[in-house]
Design an enzyme around this catalytic site. Structure first.
Site, PDB file in Angstrom:
ATOM      1  CD  GLU A 153      29.519  37.991  35.963  1.00 20.30           C
ATOM      2  OE1 GLU A 153      29.326  38.761  35.011  1.00 20.30           O
ATOM      3  OE2 GLU A 153      30.655  37.797  36.463  1.00 20.30           O
TER       4      GLU A 153
ATOM      5  CD  GLU B 229      28.271  40.585  29.730  1.00 17.15           C
ATOM      6  OE1 GLU B 229      29.058  41.438  30.182  1.00 17.15           O
ATOM      7  OE2 GLU B 229      28.601  39.415  29.486  1.00 17.15           O
TER       8      GLU B 229
END
Length: 464
Positions: free
Chosen positions: A219, A224
């Site tokens: 990932e 974010e």
């Protein structure tokens, strides 16, 4: 996160036509993917528009018996009476299409809006927290091979308060979504999700997860963020062993408290462009990942980086990831290709403190409580647009203000006075693998010893 779907767990002899026959008139929603054009770019040929759309995750959908009278999912997981095994489950259960608007997903041109909450016709506000994937015209996920490449997009996080997380990231999912004889929908219905947190799901890579194993894969978190704090973080894996914490870059956590902020150096009260470069040791798409580099553009000009020398992640600064393959392992995954995921969510257990509270951001420990967000920010949403990927320097014109030389130190202003600790040359130098030239570049053009500035293309030269 959402909850409906259409085709899916159908036996091999009961493909799309049978699914249609299984639907009761007026009770099922057709699966229509919202169109979201994207662009693939090269320095020689410019940017070419791609035939792409988005698809809502499989786990957010309604699984039901043929007549819709019973759900195949219970509070404890899959109904084992209806789904004792994969073949029986495929005969008994169907996966339904979604209403994307009520699932918090809207597209307009090249813009994607993801909403945390949706207000229904009855006036009730529900948390929908959607997660979608980039889907190609062939019905499979678009596989982005970004080693030695860059990914750029425009983003508006101005409505996102403490506790919200707008995420754009890469996951090494199977391009088909694990499509098989019992799951004919595959990627077209958002199946096959995995990430470095190894979530235990009802289905694992499109297959009924009777063993309750985690869905683990590499990932790369590109974004974010909310309007108060942001991080980008690689999470490599070796098999089912993953670096769950990652070794990310958060400007606030590094002491640059007025960088990512409303009215800050990068003004998060307004849209901006984000560019992430995956720079290799030899400047090619087959080299070893040496550096993950972040660049921002706002008002047509490149924003000075938070950290002197650039906002970067290197192998030396990512030693915690070594047991899981390290930065080079992340690079291997980028070279094989990864799927683009986009989501918005909040955190009822930890209030997203790891992102924006304490040493990570200006938020209080309780500000991110989802009930607070609902009460005070019911319109929380993110807008992501103009997604492009390709050769480094090919996706965005950073303008005359291009500058990767770094901004001021965390809690000081820039002065003309030399510091007593300075031991380098008066002329600023770029670090190994850093950018040292290209059209519009006004940052360092001299490389630290023993490296030299090597031309890669008209927009990008690199210290090698």
């Amino acid at each position: 996160m959402g909850q409906k779907t259409l085709q899916g767990l159908v036996a091999a002899a009961a493909l799309a036509a049978s699914v249609a026959n299984a639907q009761q008139p007026g009770t099922f929603t057709p699966e229509v993917h919202p169109t979201l054009p994207t662009w693939k770019c090269t320095t020689s040929g410019g940017c070419v528009q791609q035939d792409t759309s988005v698809v809502l995750d499989w786990n957010y959908r309604w699984f039901h018996t043929e007549d819709g009278s019973k759900s195949c999912i219970t509070s404890s997981g899959v109904d084992r009476t209806l789904c004792p095994d994969e073949a029986t489950c495929a005969k008994n259960c169907f996966v339904e299409g979604v209403n994307y608007t009520s699932s918090g997903v809207e597209t307009s041109g090249s813009s994607l809006t993801l909403r945390q909450f949706f207000k229904g016709s009855d006036g009730a506000i529900n948390s929908v927290s959607p997660r979608v994937y980039l889907l190609g015209g062939d019905g499979n996920y678009v596989v982005l091979k970004l080693l030695g490449q860059e990914l750029s997009f425009d983003v508006d996080v101005s409505s996102l308060p403490c506790g919200e997380n707008a995420a754009l990231y890469l996951s090494e999912m199977d391009a088909t979504g694990g499509r098989n004889e019992y799951n004919t929908g595959g990627a077209e219905y958002g199946s096959g999700y995995c990430d470095a947190q190894c979530p235990v799901q009802n289905w694992n890579n499109g297959t009924l997860n009777t063993g309750r194993v985690g869905s683990c894969c590499n990932e790369m978190d590109i974004l974010e963020a909310n309007s108060k704090a942001e991080a980008f973080t690689p999470h490599p894996c070796i098999g089912n062993s993953c670096d769950k914490s990652g070794c990310g870059f958060n400007a606030y956590a590094r002491g640059y408290h007025n960088y990512w902020a409303p009215g800050g150096t990068l003004d998060t009260s307004r849209p901006f462009t984000m560019i992430t470069r995956f720079v290799t040791d030899d400047g090619t798409t087959s080299g070893k990942l040496a550096r993950i580099e972040r660049v921002y553009v706002q008002d047509g000009k490149k924003v000075p980086s938070a950290a002197p020398g650039g906002d970067v992640i290197t192998a030396d600064g990512c030693t915690s990831a070594q047991p899981y393959g390290g930065l080079s392992g992340m690079g291997d995954a980028l070279g094989r290709g990864m799927v683009l995921a986009l989501s918005i969510w909040n955190d009822a257990s930890g209030y997203m403190n790891w992102l924006d509270a304490g040493s990570n951001g200006p938020c209080s420990d309780t500000e991110g409580n989802p009930s607070n967000i609902l009460a005070n920010h019911p319109d929380a949403h993110v807008v992501l647009s103009n997604i492009r990927w390709g050769d480094i320097g090919s996706t965005v014109d950073t303008g005359d203000g291009d500058n990767n030389g770094g901004g001021p130190n965390p809690s000081s202003t820039t002065t003309a006075t030399a510091t007593t600790t300075s031991s380098g040359p008066a002329e600023p130098t770029q670090t190994h693998y850093g950018q040292c030239g290209g059209k519009g570049w006004t940052g360092p053009t001299r490389c630290e010893t023993p490296y030299t500035c090597k031309y890669q293309n008209d927009w990008y030269s690199q210290c090698l």
